[in-house]
Design a protein around this motif. Structure first.
Motif, PDB file in Angstrom:
ATOM      1  N   MET A  81       0.818  -1.197   0.000  1.00  0.00           N
ATOM      2  CA  MET A  81       0.000   0.000   0.000  1.00  0.00           C
ATOM      3  C   MET A  81       0.862   1.261   0.000  1.00  0.00           C
ATOM      4  O   MET A  81       0.572   2.249  -0.686  1.00  0.00           O
ATOM      5  CB  MET A  81      -0.939  -0.036   1.208  1.00  0.00           C
ATOM      6  N   ARG A  82       1.963   1.263   0.745  1.00  0.00           N
ATOM      7  CA  ARG A  82       2.810   2.448   0.813  1.00  0.00           C
ATOM      8  C   ARG A  82       3.598   2.673  -0.472  1.00  0.00           C
ATOM      9  O   ARG A  82       3.789   3.811  -0.907  1.00  0.00           O
ATOM     10  CB  ARG A  82       3.715   2.361   2.041  1.00  0.00           C
ATOM     11  N   ALA A  83       4.044   1.595  -1.093  1.00  0.00           N
ATOM     12  CA  ALA A  83       4.713   1.732  -2.386  1.00  0.00           C
ATOM     13  C   ALA A  83       3.739   2.267  -3.425  1.00  0.00           C
ATOM     14  O   ALA A  83       4.094   3.124  -4.250  1.00  0.00           O
ATOM     15  CB  ALA A  83       5.272   0.386  -2.827  1.00  0.00           C
ATOM     16  N   SER A  84       2.506   1.789  -3.380  1.00  0.00           N
ATOM     17  CA  SER A  84       1.484   2.270  -4.308  1.00  0.00           C
ATOM     18  C   SER A  84       1.183   3.740  -4.060  1.00  0.00           C
ATOM     19  O   SER A  84       0.985   4.519  -5.003  1.00  0.00           O
ATOM     20  CB  SER A  84       0.210   1.431  -4.165  1.00  0.00           C
ATOM     21  N   SER A  85       1.149   4.133  -2.791  1.00  0.00           N
ATOM     22  CA  SER A  85       0.938   5.548  -2.446  1.00  0.00           C
ATOM     23  C   SER A  85       2.040   6.400  -3.047  1.00  0.00           C
ATOM     24  O   SER A  85       1.784   7.488  -3.593  1.00  0.00           O
ATOM     25  CB  SER A  85       0.901   5.725  -0.931  1.00  0.00           C
ATOM     26  N   ALA A  86       3.275   5.926  -2.935  1.00  0.00           N
ATOM     27  CA  ALA A  86       4.412   6.671  -3.481  1.00  0.00           C
ATOM     28  C   ALA A  86       4.288   6.830  -4.987  1.00  0.00           C
ATOM     29  O   ALA A  86       4.607   7.889  -5.544  1.00  0.00           O
ATOM     30  CB  ALA A  86       5.720   5.967  -3.115  1.00  0.00           C
ATOM     31  N   PRO A 110      12.596  10.805  -7.932  1.00  0.00           N
ATOM     32  CA  PRO A 110      11.245  11.256  -7.568  1.00  0.00           C
ATOM     33  C   PRO A 110      10.429  10.218  -6.808  1.00  0.00           C
ATOM     34  O   PRO A 110       9.612  10.577  -5.963  1.00  0.00           O
ATOM     35  CB  PRO A 110      10.607  11.597  -8.923  1.00  0.00           C
ATOM     36  N   ILE A 111      10.631   8.929  -7.080  1.00  0.00           N
ATOM     37  CA  ILE A 111       9.843   7.910  -6.385  1.00  0.00           C
ATOM     38  C   ILE A 111      10.261   7.808  -4.919  1.00  0.00           C
ATOM     39  O   ILE A 111       9.409   7.600  -4.031  1.00  0.00           O
ATOM     40  CB  ILE A 111       9.951   6.538  -7.104  1.00  0.00           C
ATOM     41  N   ILE A 112      11.554   7.972  -4.617  1.00  0.00           N
ATOM     42  CA  ILE A 112      12.013   7.980  -3.228  1.00  0.00           C
ATOM     43  C   ILE A 112      11.515   9.241  -2.528  1.00  0.00           C
ATOM     44  O   ILE A 112      11.090   9.208  -1.369  1.00  0.00           O
ATOM     45  CB  ILE A 112      13.553   7.903  -3.151  1.00  0.00           C
ATOM     46  N   HIS A 113      11.563  10.354  -3.243  1.00  0.00           N
ATOM     47  CA  HIS A 113      11.040  11.613  -2.700  1.00  0.00           C
ATOM     48  C   HIS A 113       9.563  11.453  -2.327  1.00  0.00           C
ATOM     49  O   HIS A 113       9.125  11.889  -1.256  1.00  0.00           O
ATOM     50  CB  HIS A 113      11.205  12.715  -3.743  1.00  0.00           C
ATOM     51  N   ALA A 114       8.806  10.802  -3.212  1.00  0.00           N
ATOM     52  CA  ALA A 114       7.386  10.573  -2.951  1.00  0.00           C
ATOM     53  C   ALA A 114       7.192   9.635  -1.767  1.00  0.00           C
ATOM     54  O   ALA A 114       6.286   9.833  -0.941  1.00  0.00           O
ATOM     55  CB  ALA A 114       6.714  10.002  -4.193  1.00  0.00           C
ATOM     56  N   GLU A 159       7.235  -0.196   7.650  1.00  0.00           N
ATOM     57  CA  GLU A 159       6.522  -0.498   6.404  1.00  0.00           C
ATOM     58  C   GLU A 159       6.965   0.419   5.259  1.00  0.00           C
ATOM     59  O   GLU A 159       7.036  -0.006   4.101  1.00  0.00           O
ATOM     60  CB  GLU A 159       5.016  -0.364   6.626  1.00  0.00           C
ATOM     61  N   THR A 160       7.267   1.656   5.580  1.00  0.00           N
ATOM     62  CA  THR A 160       7.717   2.591   4.541  1.00  0.00           C
ATOM     63  C   THR A 160       9.102   2.206   4.041  1.00  0.00           C
ATOM     64  O   THR A 160       9.374   2.250   2.830  1.00  0.00           O
ATOM     65  CB  THR A 160       7.706   4.035   5.068  1.00  0.00           C
ATOM     66  N   VAL A 161       9.970   1.807   4.952  1.00  0.00           N
ATOM     67  CA  VAL A 161      11.308   1.343   4.566  1.00  0.00           C
ATOM     68  C   VAL A 161      11.190   0.085   3.714  1.00  0.00           C
ATOM     69  O   VAL A 161      11.858  -0.058   2.677  1.00  0.00           O
ATOM     70  CB  VAL A 161      12.184   1.087   5.808  1.00  0.00           C
ATOM     71  N   ALA A 162      10.332  -0.833   4.117  1.00  0.00           N
ATOM     72  CA  ALA A 162      10.152  -2.085   3.366  1.00  0.00           C
ATOM     73  C   ALA A 162       9.639  -1.830   1.954  1.00  0.00           C
ATOM     74  O   ALA A 162       9.911  -2.608   1.032  1.00  0.00           O
ATOM     75  CB  ALA A 162       9.190  -3.000   4.117  1.00  0.00           C
ATOM     76  N   ALA A 163       8.902  -0.742   1.776  1.00  0.00           N
ATOM     77  CA  ALA A 163       8.351  -0.414   0.455  1.00  0.00           C
ATOM     78  C   ALA A 163       9.442  -0.116  -0.564  1.00  0.00           C
ATOM     79  O   ALA A 163       9.193  -0.147  -1.771  1.00  0.00           O
ATOM     80  CB  ALA A 163       7.399   0.767   0.562  1.00  0.00           C
ATOM     81  N   CYS A 164      10.670   0.149  -0.098  1.00  0.00           N
ATOM     82  CA  CYS A 164      11.786   0.398  -1.021  1.00  0.00           C
ATOM     83  C   CYS A 164      12.010  -0.804  -1.940  1.00  0.00           C
ATOM     84  O   CYS A 164      12.381  -0.642  -3.108  1.00  0.00           O
ATOM     85  CB  CYS A 164      13.065   0.707  -0.240  1.00  0.00           C
ATOM     86  N   ASP A 165      11.804  -1.997  -1.409  1.00  0.00           N
ATOM     87  CA  ASP A 165      11.956  -3.199  -2.238  1.00  0.00           C
ATOM     88  C   ASP A 165      10.921  -3.207  -3.358  1.00  0.00           C
ATOM     89  O   ASP A 165      11.217  -3.553  -4.503  1.00  0.00           O
ATOM     90  CB  ASP A 165      11.809  -4.458  -1.388  1.00  0.00           C
ATOM     91  N   ASP A 166       9.694  -2.821  -3.016  1.00  0.00           N
ATOM     92  CA  ASP A 166       8.591  -2.880  -3.966  1.00  0.00           C
ATOM     93  C   ASP A 166       8.769  -1.875  -5.101  1.00  0.00           C
ATOM     94  O   ASP A 166       8.306  -2.107  -6.229  1.00  0.00           O
ATOM     95  CB  ASP A 166       7.269  -2.612  -3.239  1.00  0.00           C
ATOM     96  N   ILE A 167       9.410  -0.755  -4.812  1.00  0.00           N
ATOM     97  CA  ILE A 167       9.626   0.247  -5.865  1.00  0.00           C
ATOM     98  C   ILE A 167      11.010   0.092  -6.505  1.00  0.00           C
ATOM     99  O   ILE A 167      11.481   0.987  -7.202  1.00  0.00           O
ATOM    100  CB  ILE A 167       9.445   1.681  -5.325  1.00  0.00           C
ATOM    101  N   ARG A 187      14.015   0.059  -5.173  1.00  0.00           N
ATOM    102  CA  ARG A 187      15.029   0.989  -4.671  1.00  0.00           C
ATOM    103  C   ARG A 187      15.548   0.492  -3.320  1.00  0.00           C
ATOM    104  O   ARG A 187      15.624   1.230  -2.348  1.00  0.00           O
ATOM    105  CB  ARG A 187      14.447   2.402  -4.507  1.00  0.00           C
ATOM    106  N   SER A 188      15.928  -0.789  -3.270  1.00  0.00           N
ATOM    107  CA  SER A 188      16.380  -1.386  -2.007  1.00  0.00           C
ATOM    108  C   SER A 188      17.566  -0.633  -1.412  1.00  0.00           C
ATOM    109  O   SER A 188      17.727  -0.569  -0.186  1.00  0.00           O
ATOM    110  CB  SER A 188      16.764  -2.856  -2.234  1.00  0.00           C
ATOM    111  N   TRP A 189      18.382  -0.054  -2.284  1.00  0.00           N
ATOM    112  CA  TRP A 189      19.556   0.686  -1.813  1.00  0.00           C
ATOM    113  C   TRP A 189      19.175   1.890  -0.943  1.00  0.00           C
ATOM    114  O   TRP A 189      20.009   2.424  -0.192  1.00  0.00           O
ATOM    115  CB  TRP A 189      20.386   1.185  -3.001  1.00  0.00           C
ATOM    116  N   ALA A 190      17.925   2.347  -1.041  1.00  0.00           N
ATOM    117  CA  ALA A 190      17.505   3.558  -0.323  1.00  0.00           C
ATOM    118  C   ALA A 190      16.943   3.279   1.066  1.00  0.00           C
ATOM    119  O   ALA A 190      16.527   4.205   1.759  1.00  0.00           O
ATOM    120  CB  ALA A 190      16.468   4.306  -1.154  1.00  0.00           C
TER     121      ALA A 190
END
Length: 446
Positions: A18-23, A85-89, A111-119, A121-124
């Motif tokens: 849900m958080r990755a989708s929000s981003a 921009p996706i990390i910024h979002a 959950e927001t940190v975990a969303a990095c995998d979904d977008i 951007r695991s490095w972030a």
């Protein structure tokens, strides 16, 4: 064997978080896409149980983006808005939740940190974790350090704040801006062809749905505690429609009589077209025009649900010769394309997507539309001009310019108690728990 396995095996596609989708939604909006369009595309890909929260986060992030941006500028040396921009979002999503949602902070951050995998951007992860935890630890200090200007504190673009103040004064501008940040209520319009308002209020009461009659519209009902539209009783059968109280004034202001010819220009999504037919089913003809064939599909859907049959036409109303049969109309409604500054609370992306230069362009277009339609109005016919703007440049100023060049036009006073009287019409402002911002001017052809 492998071919058989591949044909019979069902592979479950991973559901995005849900958080990755929000981003993704917020990133799209910041890239110029409308919130409604982006959300509708992404919402169905999220688990059903998460869709309401997705919507809340996306509307909230958009509503408070200017303030959140100022916070991120305090937390980071360089903005990621252009390079990532996706990390910024995603950071915007995290900050909004920490500030304004009743969820445990550790859950939000994790959950927001975990969303990095979904977008992808695991490095972030480390960066996102560090920024959000820094805000969590020092929220009060960071908020206290923000600029006290209303543009930051109430998250409104400076150009719009200036326009509100110039048009309506300091006190009213502050109230408008404050109300823009409070989500608008769910308001229904009862269908008199189905039943009266009092009967429907009793139906709601039996179902323990808290509601109240609207202050001015005789067919309006405000739902006190928001509910999903699919739980509104008899909605699918046409008992009610969703329409803000301010928009419900259009049909009565036209004062349509039996046997008259009526034009609804720029009719999509069809709320006013349907209200006209509900209110006066014995009109001779209602022609509803919109330039967009896709938007007309929405009008068809609404009309079908209400068991109404408007005459719909996709056309450019400025190109009169292509659609008008030379028989003048008794009544014309022009709900003109506008800045939407009266409905920011329902469309907060207006604060991000609109520019000051848009207003002049819109006013020019609005004047063109009225001027093009005026010859199609019968002598002694009524022309109702409406916008969901609260800027005089799109309202009184447009009417003034039109009347300067059309001596056969006269103002027909709107003798109502809602809104405030202006030189040429009446202006409504967004009110908490009440109507949106809207403008009406009524003209008669001499």
């Amino acid at each position: 064997m492998l071919d058989v396995f591949l044909k019979t095996k069902t592979f479950n596609k991973a559901i995005p978080s849900m958080r990755a989708s929000s981003a993704r939604v917020i990133s799209n909006v910041l890239n110029g896409k409308s919130l409604t369009e982006s959300l509708s595309e992404i919402k169905t890909k999220v688990a059903i149980k998460d869709q309401a929260m997705l919507q809340e986060i996306c509307f909230g992030c958009t509503r408070w983006h200017i303030q959140i941006e100022a916070i991120l500028n305090k937390l980071m040396r360089k903005s990621l808005a252009l390079k990532q921009p996706i990390i910024h979002a995603l950071l915007t999503v995290g900050i909004y939740q920490l500030m304004r949602m009743r969820i445990q902070s550790h859950a939000i951050i994790n959950e927001t940190v975990a969303a990095c995998d979904d977008i992808k951007r695991s490095w972030a992860k480390g960066l996102v974790n560090a920024v959000l935890r820094e805000f969590q630890r020092n929220e009060k200090k960071i908020l206290a350090s923000l600029n006290t200007d209303i543009t930051i504190q109430e998250s409104h673009p400076e150009w719009l704040v200036i326009k509100f103040k110039r048009a309506w004064g300091e006190a009213r501008a502050k109230k408008i801006i404050s109300n823009n940040n409070i989500p608008g209520p769910l308001v229904l319009r009862t269908n008199n062809q189905f039943g009266d308002r009092e009967s429907y209020l009793k139906t709601l009461d039996k179902l323990s749905i808290k509601s109240i009659s609207t202050k001015y519209s005789p067919v309006g009902i405000r739902i006190i505690e928001p509910i999903p539209i699919d739980t509104v009783p008899n909605f699918g059968d046409g008992a009610v429609s969703v329409q803000d109280e301010a928009a419900q004034f259009a049909a009565p202001l036209l004062d349509i009589k039996s046997g008259q010819l009526v034009l609804d220009a720029c009719c999509a999504p069809g709320g006013k077209t349907c209200h006209i037919l509900e209110q006066q089913p014995n009109i001779k003809s209602l022609l509803s025009i919109d330039i967009s064939k896709n938007r007309l599909e929405k009008v068809k859907e609404n009309a079908k649900r209400l068991r109404l049959e408007p005459n719909l036409l996709a056309a450019d109303i400025c190109d009169v010769d292509t659609w008008w049969n030379s028989i003048p109309f008794d009544r014309i409604l022009l709900d003109a394309p506008c800045s939407g500054t009266g409905v920011i609370r329902r469309n907060p992306d207006i604060k991000l997507l609109r520019k000051a230069s848009d207003i002049t362009d819109l006013a020019t277009r609005q004047l063109q539309l009225i001027s093009a339609l005026w010859p199609t109005l019968k002598q002694n016919g009524v022309f109702l001009y409406a916008t969901c703007s609260i800027l005089p440049e799109e309202n009184d100023n447009v009417i003034k310019d039109f009347m300067t060049s059309h001596k056969d036009a006269s103002i027909l006073n709107i003798n109502e108690t809602w809104g405030v009287e202006t030189e040429f019409g009446r202006q409504l402002f967004p009110e908490e728990k009440e109507h949106d911002g809207f403008y009406y001017a009524r003209l008669i052809k001499l």
